[in-house]
Design a protein around this motif. Structure first.
Motif, PDB file in Angstrom:
ATOM      1  N   TYR A 294       8.333  -6.653   8.443  1.00 52.76           N
ATOM      2  CA  TYR A 294       8.650  -5.412   7.748  1.00 52.76           C
ATOM      3  C   TYR A 294      10.097  -5.433   7.258  1.00 52.76           C
ATOM      4  N   GLY A 295      10.409  -4.507   6.336  1.00 48.26           N
ATOM      5  CA  GLY A 295      11.762  -4.396   5.807  1.00 48.26           C
ATOM      6  C   GLY A 295      11.987  -3.020   5.234  1.00 48.26           C
ATOM      7  N   GLN A 296      12.817  -2.942   4.189  1.00 50.22           N
ATOM      8  CA  GLN A 296      13.096  -1.665   3.546  1.00 50.22           C
ATOM      9  C   GLN A 296      11.801  -1.066   2.992  1.00 50.22           C
ATOM     10  N   ILE A 297      11.659   0.244   3.110  1.00 47.28           N
ATOM     11  CA  ILE A 297      10.409   0.868   2.693  1.00 47.28           C
ATOM     12  C   ILE A 297      10.424   1.282   1.221  1.00 47.28           C
ATOM     13  N   TRP A 298      11.558   1.140   0.551  1.00 50.35           N
ATOM     14  CA  TRP A 298      11.647   1.126  -0.902  1.00 50.35           C
ATOM     15  C   TRP A 298      12.945   0.401  -1.241  1.00 50.35           C
ATOM     16  N   PRO A 299      13.088  -0.125  -2.447  1.00 45.32           N
ATOM     17  CA  PRO A 299      14.294  -0.880  -2.779  1.00 45.32           C
ATOM     18  C   PRO A 299      15.553  -0.063  -2.560  1.00 45.32           C
TER      19      PRO A 299
ATOM     20  N   ASP B 139       9.099 -13.950   1.489  1.00 42.78           N
ATOM     21  CA  ASP B 139       9.386 -13.902   2.922  1.00 42.78           C
ATOM     22  C   ASP B 139       9.381 -12.503   3.510  1.00 42.78           C
ATOM     23  N   THR B 140       8.945 -11.507   2.732  1.00 37.70           N
ATOM     24  CA  THR B 140       8.886 -10.148   3.261  1.00 37.70           C
ATOM     25  C   THR B 140       7.543  -9.525   2.881  1.00 37.70           C
ATOM     26  N   PHE B 141       7.348  -8.267   3.259  1.00 38.92           N
ATOM     27  CA  PHE B 141       6.076  -7.598   2.974  1.00 38.92           C
ATOM     28  C   PHE B 141       6.069  -6.889   1.632  1.00 38.92           C
ATOM     29  N   HIS B 142       7.105  -7.056   0.827  1.00 33.29           N
ATOM     30  CA  HIS B 142       7.257  -6.290  -0.400  1.00 33.29           C
ATOM     31  C   HIS B 142       6.354  -6.797  -1.521  1.00 33.29           C
ATOM     32  N   GLY B 143       5.695  -5.854  -2.201  1.00 40.09           N
ATOM     33  CA  GLY B 143       4.863  -6.172  -3.345  1.00 40.09           C
ATOM     34  C   GLY B 143       3.817  -5.095  -3.581  1.00 40.09           C
ATOM     35  N   PHE B 144       3.105  -5.214  -4.680  1.00 41.27           N
ATOM     36  CA  PHE B 144       1.954  -4.362  -4.939  1.00 41.27           C
ATOM     37  C   PHE B 144       0.766  -4.882  -4.136  1.00 41.27           C
ATOM     38  N   GLN B 145      -0.086  -3.972  -3.659  1.00 41.84           N
ATOM     39  CA  GLN B 145      -1.262  -4.394  -2.907  1.00 41.84           C
ATOM     40  C   GLN B 145      -2.526  -3.734  -3.464  1.00 41.84           C
ATOM     41  N   VAL B 146      -3.550  -4.543  -3.652  1.00 46.27           N
ATOM     42  CA  VAL B 146      -4.904  -4.028  -3.859  1.00 46.27           C
ATOM     43  C   VAL B 146      -5.547  -3.943  -2.482  1.00 46.27           C
ATOM     44  N   LEU B 147      -6.004  -2.756  -2.117  1.00 46.76           N
ATOM     45  CA  LEU B 147      -6.472  -2.510  -0.759  1.00 46.76           C
ATOM     46  C   LEU B 147      -7.877  -3.053  -0.516  1.00 46.76           C
ATOM     47  N   LEU B 148      -8.036  -3.632   0.661  1.00 48.91           N
ATOM     48  CA  LEU B 148      -9.349  -3.982   1.188  1.00 48.91           C
ATOM     49  C   LEU B 148      -9.356  -3.560   2.658  1.00 48.91           C
ATOM     50  N   ASP B 149      -9.176  -2.254   2.853  1.00 50.89           N
ATOM     51  CA  ASP B 149      -9.066  -1.675   4.203  1.00 50.89           C
ATOM     52  C   ASP B 149     -10.468  -1.402   4.729  1.00 50.89           C
TER      53      ASP B 149
ATOM     54  N   GLY C 210      -8.372   0.398  -4.238  1.00 50.09           N
ATOM     55  CA  GLY C 210      -7.216   1.173  -4.666  1.00 50.09           C
ATOM     56  C   GLY C 210      -5.936   0.377  -4.479  1.00 50.09           C
ATOM     57  N   PHE C 211      -4.800   1.073  -4.468  1.00 51.68           N
ATOM     58  CA  PHE C 211      -3.502   0.405  -4.500  1.00 51.68           C
ATOM     59  C   PHE C 211      -2.557   0.982  -3.439  1.00 51.68           C
ATOM     60  N   TYR C 212      -1.654   0.118  -2.957  1.00 54.40           N
ATOM     61  CA  TYR C 212      -0.640   0.535  -1.984  1.00 54.40           C
ATOM     62  C   TYR C 212       0.675  -0.144  -2.345  1.00 54.40           C
ATOM     63  N   GLY C 213       1.786   0.531  -2.068  1.00 57.32           N
ATOM     64  CA  GLY C 213       3.109  -0.004  -2.391  1.00 57.32           C
ATOM     65  C   GLY C 213       3.821  -0.516  -1.157  1.00 57.32           C
ATOM     66  N   ASN C 214       3.649  -1.787  -0.850  1.00 50.75           N
ATOM     67  CA  ASN C 214       4.290  -2.375   0.332  1.00 50.75           C
ATOM     68  C   ASN C 214       5.801  -2.495   0.118  1.00 50.75           C
ATOM     69  N   GLY C 215       6.563  -1.661   0.802  1.00 45.61           N
ATOM     70  CA  GLY C 215       8.012  -1.723   0.678  1.00 45.61           C
ATOM     71  C   GLY C 215       8.516  -1.268  -0.677  1.00 45.61           C
ATOM     72  N   ILE C 216       7.650  -0.609  -1.448  1.00 43.36           N
ATOM     73  CA  ILE C 216       8.060  -0.055  -2.744  1.00 43.36           C
ATOM     74  C   ILE C 216       7.619   1.406  -2.808  1.00 43.36           C
TER      75      ILE C 216
ATOM     76  N   TYR D 110       9.637   6.258  -5.464  1.00 43.41           N
ATOM     77  CA  TYR D 110       9.166   5.180  -6.335  1.00 43.41           C
ATOM     78  C   TYR D 110       9.866   5.301  -7.679  1.00 43.41           C
ATOM     79  N   ASN D 111      10.546   4.238  -8.077  1.00 40.51           N
ATOM     80  CA  ASN D 111      11.191   4.180  -9.374  1.00 40.51           C
ATOM     81  C   ASN D 111      10.737   2.889 -10.046  1.00 40.51           C
ATOM     82  N   ALA D 112      10.013   3.021 -11.143  1.00 38.67           N
ATOM     83  CA  ALA D 112       9.389   1.857 -11.777  1.00 38.67           C
ATOM     84  C   ALA D 112      10.427   0.825 -12.211  1.00 38.67           C
ATOM     85  N   ASP D 113      11.576   1.275 -12.716  1.00 39.49           N
ATOM     86  CA  ASP D 113      12.609   0.334 -13.143  1.00 39.49           C
ATOM     87  C   ASP D 113      13.183  -0.424 -11.949  1.00 39.49           C
ATOM     88  N   ASP D 114      13.460   0.294 -10.857  1.00 39.85           N
ATOM     89  CA  ASP D 114      14.008  -0.345  -9.664  1.00 39.85           C
ATOM     90  C   ASP D 114      13.027  -1.359  -9.085  1.00 39.85           C
ATOM     91  N   VAL D 115      11.741  -0.999  -9.073  1.00 40.90           N
ATOM     92  CA  VAL D 115      10.727  -1.912  -8.528  1.00 40.90           C
ATOM     93  C   VAL D 115      10.609  -3.157  -9.396  1.00 40.90           C
TER      94      VAL D 115
END
Length: 284
Positions: free
Chosen positions: A28-33, A115-125, A134-140, A237-242
């Motif tokens: 785990y890491g920062q939960i948004w940039p 090396d971290t959990f950051h990225g866009f995720q397509v869910l398969l929960d 659907g979608f989840y924002g890992n660290g974003i 969530y800031n699209a430019d920052d992400v």
């Protein structure tokens, strides 16, 4: 290797080895940039030394019956991991088949940091109160953009036999209209349940395009959900920052989730696995 009936697609998996892939622990890491870490934002949720311990217990990835199989590194130990493409990708169409056990909380990471959990995720929960497609924002920012929530149907002996809509009265992660409203398109839960194949292979198609991407997910040729990450509004969530943080390209990865205090083995069963095959991509 290209698929003759799918012009432009290249295989990411040879069916025999994990050549072209590498594994990392689920840390785990920062939960948004630029934001706080999970430990800073939610003291006590995970241990301060979580990442160090997770590195000792990476998920195990094997090839079995022409499929990639992901498991926790020993039954019920509760740690997770990722399997990442060595190559990075920007705009693409990704296709694969997936067959998860119940419960197995997994997903497909897009533009993932190495090396971290950051990225866009397509869910398969594939677990109680989870969502698929659907979608989840890992660290974003942790956005949760889903069209419905699911639970398992069981027979008279308690054996899982299929999926059903999650009951709000017993939900452990309540579905809300606000989560659906983040999407630009979605199917109904009834349409999803009619197409999903329990304890069998399901064909996924993911379209992912743009610096601040638009994304769509189909399962068994049914459009499950679409989203416009440039226009999406969500706290922190800031699209430019992400876009700056993740960059124009990133890794594609499959996930074995860790367990937590809330769900325990309801998130990843003691002997659960998820399987992936026929993985191919067309860069756009």
């Amino acid at each position: 290797m290209t698929h003759a009936d799918e012009p432009g697609f290249v295989s990411l998996f040879d069916g025999k080895t994990l050549d072209g892939w590498f594994s990392t622990p689920r840390t785990y890491g920062q939960i948004w940039p630029g934001g706080p870490t999970i430990q800073e934002a939610f003291p006590g949720v995970i241990a301060d030394n979580y990442n160090e311990e997770a590195a000792k217990h990476e998920a195990v990835w094997t090839v079995e019956d022409n499929a990639i199989v992901g498991r926790q590194d020993s039954p019920g130990n509760g740690w997770g991991g990722y399997l990442l493409t060595e190559k990075t990708y920007g705009d693409f169409e990704l296709r694969f088949d997936a067959n998860p056990d119940w419960p197995a909380d997994t997903g497909i990471m897009l533009r993932k940091k190495p090396d971290t959990f950051h990225g866009f995720q397509v869910l398969l929960d594939h677990r109680k109160s989870g969502s698929i497609g659907g979608f989840y924002g890992n660290g974003i920012s942790g956005f949760h953009a889903v069209p419905f929530a699911l639970d398992v149907k069981t027979d008279a002996n308690g054996t899982p036999i299929g999926l059903q809509e999650d009951d709000p009265a017993t939900s452990i992660e309540k579905f809300t209209q606000a989560k659906r409203d983040l999407l630009t398109e979605h199917c109904s839960v009834e349409e999803f349940l009619a197409t999903w194949k329990f304890n069998d292979w399901n064909a996924f198609r993911i379209l992912f395009v743009g610096a601040k991407p638009k994304a769509s997910v189909w399962i068994n040729d049914l459009l499950i959900a679409s989203i416009d990450f440039a226009a999406m509004q969500y706290p922190n969530y800031n699209a430019d920052d992400v876009a700056d943080f993740l960059g124009p390209k990133g890794h594609i990865a499959f996930e074995v989730h860790d367990n937590d205090k809330n769900l325990g083995e309801g998130r990843w069963g003691r002997t659960a696995a998820c399987r992936w095959r026929n993985i191919r991509i067309k860069e756009l």
